[in-house]
Design a protein around this motif. Structure first.
Motif, PDB file in Angstrom:
ATOM      1  N   ARG A 105       0.800  -1.274   0.255  1.00  0.00           N
ATOM      2  CA  ARG A 105       0.129   0.041   0.001  1.00  0.00           C
ATOM      3  C   ARG A 105       0.652   1.252  -0.055  1.00  0.00           C
ATOM      4  N   SER A 162       0.961   4.028  -3.002  1.00  0.00           N
ATOM      5  CA  SER A 162       0.845   5.209  -2.490  1.00  0.00           C
ATOM      6  C   SER A 162       1.768   6.242  -3.313  1.00  0.00           C
ATOM      7  N   GLU A 191      -3.468   8.134  -1.785  1.00  0.00           N
ATOM      8  CA  GLU A 191      -3.567   7.083  -0.683  1.00  0.00           C
ATOM      9  C   GLU A 191      -4.774   6.018  -1.251  1.00  0.00           C
ATOM     10  N   PHE A 239      -7.152   1.030  -4.686  1.00  0.00           N
ATOM     11  CA  PHE A 239      -6.831   2.521  -5.173  1.00  0.00           C
ATOM     12  C   PHE A 239      -7.691   2.468  -6.324  1.00  0.00           C
TER      13      PHE A 239
END
Length: 139
Positions: free
Chosen positions: A19, A23, A29, A45
């Motif tokens: 993650r 990001s 995020e 996402f």
């Protein structure tokens, strides 16, 4: 009939690390995490012109073996600056799978691919057809 990509799913043994890496790559995020943001088994996402979905799933849920080298289909995402995005991916710790390749006799289709730190293949490309479709959607 196939209508287009809805969600691309990648697997990672460390979903939190994946993650964080994605990001940085995407500049956003994850908007979704289950069972929790602190201990995710899945994060997602939405990004790009069509809000494509990229899901990162804990590798223990994979229906196939994960972690013994690069795996998965190469899904190629259109980018405006192929060289720049390839450099960005490598700076983030991806490794080169295939350098920039001209596809078709000077038609403008160019591809490259990398392996993310979690073993997933990522394709990027300059795709004139994508730009034609996008231009046709703008009013």
């Amino acid at each position: 009939m196939l209508r287009g990509f809805a969600t691309v799913s990648f697997y990672a043994a460390d979903v939190k690390a994946a993650r964080e890496w994605y990001s940085k790559l995407l500049g956003i995020e994850a908007y979704y995490a289950v069972p929790s943001a602190e201990e995710p088994a899945y994060v997602e996402f939405r990004f790009g012109d069509f809000q494509c979905e990229l899901g990162i799933i804990d590798a223990k849920y994979a229906p196939h073996q994960v972690g013994n080298g690069p795996s998965g289909a190469i899904v190629s995402w259109h980018v405006d600056d192929l060289e720049g995005e390839l450099e960005h991916l490598l700076e983030l710790g991806a490794t080169l799978n295939e350098g920039i390749v001209e596809r078709g006799n000077n038609t403008g289709f160019r591809t490259a691919s990398v392996v993310d730190p979690f073993g997933n293949l990522i394709g990027i490309m300059s795709n004139p057809h994508y730009l034609e479709i996008l231009a046709g959607l703008k009013v």
